[in-house]
Design a protein around this motif. Structure first.
Motif, PDB file in Angstrom:
ATOM      1  N   ASN A 106     -31.975  44.519 -45.139  1.00 17.30           N
ATOM      2  CA  ASN A 106     -30.789  44.888 -45.947  1.00 17.30           C
ATOM      3  C   ASN A 106     -30.362  43.791 -46.919  1.00 17.30           C
ATOM      4  OD1 ASN A 106     -30.385  47.523 -44.867  1.00 17.30           O
ATOM      5  ND2 ASN A 106     -29.640  46.544 -43.001  1.00 17.30           N
ATOM      6  N   HIS A 107     -31.314  43.189 -47.620  1.00 18.25           N
ATOM      7  CA  HIS A 107     -30.985  42.138 -48.574  1.00 18.25           C
ATOM      8  C   HIS A 107     -30.978  42.638 -50.016  1.00 18.25           C
ATOM      9  CE1 HIS A 107     -30.959  39.317 -45.323  1.00 18.25           C
ATOM     10  NE2 HIS A 107     -32.142  39.767 -44.949  1.00 18.25           N
ATOM     11  N   PHE A 108     -31.320  43.921 -50.229  1.00 16.12           N
ATOM     12  CA  PHE A 108     -31.200  44.528 -51.546  1.00 16.12           C
ATOM     13  C   PHE A 108     -29.931  45.373 -51.531  1.00 16.12           C
ATOM     14  CE2 PHE A 108     -31.853  47.995 -54.616  1.00 16.12           C
ATOM     15  CZ  PHE A 108     -32.109  47.254 -55.749  1.00 16.12           C
ATOM     16  N   ASP A 109     -28.989  45.046 -52.413  1.00 15.19           N
ATOM     17  CA  ASP A 109     -27.731  45.782 -52.502  1.00 15.19           C
ATOM     18  C   ASP A 109     -27.878  46.892 -53.541  1.00 15.19           C
ATOM     19  OD1 ASP A 109     -24.850  46.244 -52.059  1.00 15.19           O
ATOM     20  OD2 ASP A 109     -24.680  45.486 -54.116  1.00 15.19           O
ATOM     21  N   LEU A 110     -27.852  48.135 -53.091  1.00 15.90           N
ATOM     22  CA  LEU A 110     -28.063  49.267 -53.997  1.00 15.90           C
ATOM     23  C   LEU A 110     -26.971  49.350 -55.059  1.00 15.90           C
ATOM     24  CD1 LEU A 110     -29.879  51.700 -54.595  1.00 15.90           C
ATOM     25  CD2 LEU A 110     -28.405  53.050 -53.098  1.00 15.90           C
ATOM     26  N   ALA A 111     -25.718  49.120 -54.696  1.00 16.92           N
ATOM     27  CA  ALA A 111     -24.607  49.240 -55.650  1.00 16.92           C
ATOM     28  C   ALA A 111     -24.760  48.285 -56.831  1.00 16.92           C
ATOM     29  CB  ALA A 111     -23.279  49.003 -54.946  1.00 16.92           C
ATOM     30  N   SER A 112     -25.157  47.055 -56.586  1.00 18.29           N
ATOM     31  CA  SER A 112     -25.326  46.080 -57.666  1.00 18.29           C
ATOM     32  C   SER A 112     -26.774  45.991 -58.140  1.00 18.29           C
ATOM     33  CB  SER A 112     -24.867  44.696 -57.202  1.00 18.29           C
ATOM     34  OG  SER A 112     -25.724  44.194 -56.182  1.00 18.29           O
ATOM     35  N   SER A 113     -27.704  46.558 -57.357  1.00 16.23           N
ATOM     36  CA  SER A 113     -29.153  46.499 -57.607  1.00 16.23           C
ATOM     37  C   SER A 113     -29.645  45.065 -57.709  1.00 16.23           C
ATOM     38  CB  SER A 113     -29.531  47.317 -58.833  1.00 16.23           C
ATOM     39  OG  SER A 113     -29.350  48.690 -58.559  1.00 16.23           O
ATOM     40  N   ILE A 114     -29.071  44.215 -56.857  1.00 18.47           N
ATOM     41  CA  ILE A 114     -29.439  42.802 -56.800  1.00 18.47           C
ATOM     42  C   ILE A 114     -30.014  42.491 -55.417  1.00 18.47           C
ATOM     43  CG2 ILE A 114     -28.541  40.432 -56.807  1.00 18.47           C
ATOM     44  CD1 ILE A 114     -26.459  41.356 -58.850  1.00 18.47           C
ATOM     45  N   PHE A 115     -31.127  41.749 -55.406  1.00 18.76           N
ATOM     46  CA  PHE A 115     -31.706  41.246 -54.170  1.00 18.76           C
ATOM     47  C   PHE A 115     -31.195  39.829 -53.968  1.00 18.76           C
ATOM     48  CE2 PHE A 115     -34.911  38.575 -52.150  1.00 18.76           C
ATOM     49  CZ  PHE A 115     -35.039  39.223 -50.924  1.00 18.76           C
ATOM     50  N   VAL A 116     -30.736  39.512 -52.744  1.00 20.29           N
ATOM     51  CA  VAL A 116     -30.264  38.169 -52.404  1.00 20.29           C
ATOM     52  C   VAL A 116     -31.184  37.611 -51.321  1.00 20.29           C
ATOM     53  CG1 VAL A 116     -28.338  36.789 -51.560  1.00 20.29           C
ATOM     54  CG2 VAL A 116     -27.884  38.822 -52.948  1.00 20.29           C
ATOM     55  N   ALA A 117     -31.796  36.476 -51.604  1.00 23.55           N
ATOM     56  CA  ALA A 117     -32.734  35.859 -50.661  1.00 23.55           C
ATOM     57  C   ALA A 117     -31.997  35.396 -49.407  1.00 23.55           C
ATOM     58  CB  ALA A 117     -33.446  34.681 -51.312  1.00 23.55           C
ATOM     59  N   PRO A 118     -32.451  35.837 -48.234  1.00 20.21           N
ATOM     60  CA  PRO A 118     -31.787  35.426 -47.005  1.00 20.21           C
ATOM     61  C   PRO A 118     -32.185  34.029 -46.531  1.00 20.21           C
ATOM     62  CG  PRO A 118     -33.597  36.879 -46.486  1.00 20.21           C
ATOM     63  CD  PRO A 118     -33.500  36.832 -47.992  1.00 20.21           C
ATOM     64  N   ARG A 119     -33.285  33.512 -47.082  1.00 24.71           N
ATOM     65  CA  ARG A 119     -33.770  32.201 -46.659  1.00 24.71           C
ATOM     66  C   ARG A 119     -34.674  31.625 -47.734  1.00 24.71           C
ATOM     67  NH1 ARG A 119     -36.582  33.332 -41.331  1.00 24.71           N
ATOM     68  NH2 ARG A 119     -36.880  31.097 -41.416  1.00 24.71           N
ATOM     69  N   LYS A 120     -34.907  30.335 -47.656  1.00 26.23           N
ATOM     70  CA  LYS A 120     -35.810  29.657 -48.575  1.00 26.23           C
ATOM     71  C   LYS A 120     -37.223  30.151 -48.303  1.00 26.23           C
ATOM     72  CE  LYS A 120     -37.224  24.977 -49.848  1.00 26.23           C
ATOM     73  NZ  LYS A 120     -36.963  23.544 -49.617  1.00 26.23           N
ATOM     74  N   GLY A 121     -37.978  30.445 -49.367  1.00 29.06           N
ATOM     75  CA  GLY A 121     -39.343  30.899 -49.174  1.00 29.06           C
ATOM     76  C   GLY A 121     -40.014  31.315 -50.463  1.00 29.06           C
ATOM     77  N   ILE A 122     -41.218  31.838 -50.309  1.00 27.46           N
ATOM     78  CA  ILE A 122     -41.979  32.395 -51.420  1.00 27.46           C
ATOM     79  C   ILE A 122     -41.848  33.911 -51.334  1.00 27.46           C
ATOM     80  CG2 ILE A 122     -44.261  32.627 -52.487  1.00 27.46           C
ATOM     81  CD1 ILE A 122     -43.053  29.767 -52.611  1.00 27.46           C
ATOM     82  N   TYR A 123     -41.404  34.522 -52.425  1.00 24.33           N
ATOM     83  CA  TYR A 123     -41.161  35.961 -52.490  1.00 24.33           C
ATOM     84  C   TYR A 123     -42.042  36.579 -53.572  1.00 24.33           C
ATOM     85  CZ  TYR A 123     -36.951  35.196 -49.690  1.00 24.33           C
ATOM     86  OH  TYR A 123     -36.074  34.869 -48.681  1.00 24.33           O
ATOM     87  N   SER A 124     -42.440  37.799 -53.343  1.00 23.11           N
ATOM     88  CA  SER A 124     -43.218  38.564 -54.315  1.00 23.11           C
ATOM     89  C   SER A 124     -42.335  39.684 -54.869  1.00 23.11           C
ATOM     90  CB  SER A 124     -44.450  39.168 -53.640  1.00 23.11           C
ATOM     91  OG  SER A 124     -45.144  39.996 -54.546  1.00 23.11           O
ATOM     92  N   PHE A 125     -42.329  39.859 -56.197  1.00 26.14           N
ATOM     93  CA  PHE A 125     -41.574  40.927 -56.838  1.00 26.14           C
ATOM     94  C   PHE A 125     -42.469  41.661 -57.826  1.00 26.14           C
ATOM     95  CE2 PHE A 125     -38.428  37.740 -55.718  1.00 26.14           C
ATOM     96  CZ  PHE A 125     -37.482  38.513 -55.048  1.00 26.14           C
ATOM     97  N   SER A 126     -42.234  42.961 -57.965  1.00 28.13           N
ATOM     98  CA  SER A 126     -42.936  43.752 -58.975  1.00 28.13           C
ATOM     99  C   SER A 126     -41.997  44.840 -59.484  1.00 28.13           C
ATOM    100  CB  SER A 126     -44.210  44.373 -58.402  1.00 28.13           C
ATOM    101  OG  SER A 126     -43.885  45.270 -57.354  1.00 28.13           O
ATOM    102  N   PHE A 127     -42.239  45.267 -60.715  1.00 32.87           N
ATOM    103  CA  PHE A 127     -41.469  46.382 -61.274  1.00 32.87           C
ATOM    104  C   PHE A 127     -42.354  47.210 -62.189  1.00 32.87           C
ATOM    105  CE2 PHE A 127     -40.694  42.840 -64.192  1.00 32.87           C
ATOM    106  CZ  PHE A 127     -40.862  43.416 -65.440  1.00 32.87           C
ATOM    107  N   HIS A 128     -41.968  48.451 -62.352  1.00 32.51           N
ATOM    108  CA  HIS A 128     -42.690  49.399 -63.189  1.00 32.51           C
ATOM    109  C   HIS A 128     -41.633  50.287 -63.844  1.00 32.51           C
ATOM    110  CE1 HIS A 128     -46.021  52.045 -64.356  1.00 32.51           C
ATOM    111  NE2 HIS A 128     -45.174  53.020 -64.133  1.00 32.51           N
ATOM    112  N   VAL A 129     -41.633  50.344 -65.169  1.00 30.17           N
ATOM    113  CA  VAL A 129     -40.667  51.166 -65.904  1.00 30.17           C
ATOM    114  C   VAL A 129     -41.396  51.967 -66.981  1.00 30.17           C
ATOM    115  CG1 VAL A 129     -38.694  49.650 -65.462  1.00 30.17           C
ATOM    116  CG2 VAL A 129     -40.124  49.252 -67.473  1.00 30.17           C
ATOM    117  N   VAL A 130     -40.812  53.089 -67.374  1.00 29.70           N
ATOM    118  CA  VAL A 130     -41.411  53.961 -68.385  1.00 29.70           C
ATOM    119  C   VAL A 130     -40.390  54.197 -69.496  1.00 29.70           C
ATOM    120  CG1 VAL A 130     -42.371  56.263 -68.829  1.00 29.70           C
ATOM    121  CG2 VAL A 130     -42.881  55.085 -66.681  1.00 29.70           C
ATOM    122  N   LYS A 131     -40.831  54.066 -70.769  1.00 29.51           N
ATOM    123  CA  LYS A 131     -39.914  54.304 -71.886  1.00 29.51           C
ATOM    124  C   LYS A 131     -39.692  55.797 -72.080  1.00 29.51           C
ATOM    125  CE  LYS A 131     -42.994  54.378 -75.894  1.00 29.51           C
ATOM    126  NZ  LYS A 131     -43.267  53.802 -77.182  1.00 29.51           N
TER     127      LYS A 131
END
Length: 172
Positions: free
Chosen positions: A74-99
């Motif tokens: 539960n570290h991604f807040d849907l209302a703000s659409s922000i992910f907050v890191a719960p601890r120090k580490g290496i994180y992987s992110f990806s996104f895909h959008v269509v115009k």
């Protein structure tokens, strides 16, 4: 010493002279670190409607998502659409959008603590629907924040074309 072995998924682990560390892991004198299952962090969210800035009072141009598919920890807040890191580490992110429309360009940036880290764009003038995608590994501190920002254009949302995902690769 007389420590009994611990069996985890068919593997035998013996922890000798262990002491808990500050992050909740148990480190043995052999340097073996055992972490609890609560260290698992992953999210994936989709957007089911178009994102057209002219229809929004969204001055930050944050791309909001309206459905979470996975949110382990539960570290991604849907209302703000922000992910907050719960601890120090290496994180992987990806996104895909269509115009949305022909003859326009979209540009999306992945923002870490308010600064752009990576971007993707789609700008072919003869293609009605074109995708922009990107992915990155980030070193994050505890409480660092990540979100997507629409730099220009309009996103197609129907059929959940726009997605944003991330997970903890390993803690530091």
């Amino acid at each position: 010493n007389d420590t009994e072995p611990i069996v985890l998924e068919g593997k035998c682990l013996v922890v000798c002279d262990s002491s808990p560390s500050a992050d909740g892991a148990i480190t043995s004198s052999l340097g073996i670190s055992v972490r609890s299952g609560s260290a698992k962090v992953a999210f994936s969210a989709t957007r089911s409607t178009n994102h057209e800035p002219s229809e929004m009072s969204n001055r930050t141009m944050t791309i909001y998502f309206d459905q979470v598919l996975v949110n382990i920890g539960n570290h991604f807040d849907l209302a703000s659409s922000i992910f907050v890191a719960p601890r120090k580490g290496i994180y992987s992110f990806s996104f895909h959008v269509v115009k949305v429309y022909n003859r326009q360009t979209i540009q999306v940036s992945l923002m870490q603590n308010g600064y752009p880290v990576i971007s993707a764009f789609a700008g072919d003038q003869d293609v009605t629907r074109e995708a922009a995608s990107n992915g990155v590994l980030l070193h994050m501190e505890r409480e660092d924040k990540v979100h997507l920002k629409l730099e220009r254009g309009n996103l197609m949302g129907g059929w959940k074309y726009s997605t944003f995902s991330g997970f903890l690769v390993f803690p530091l």
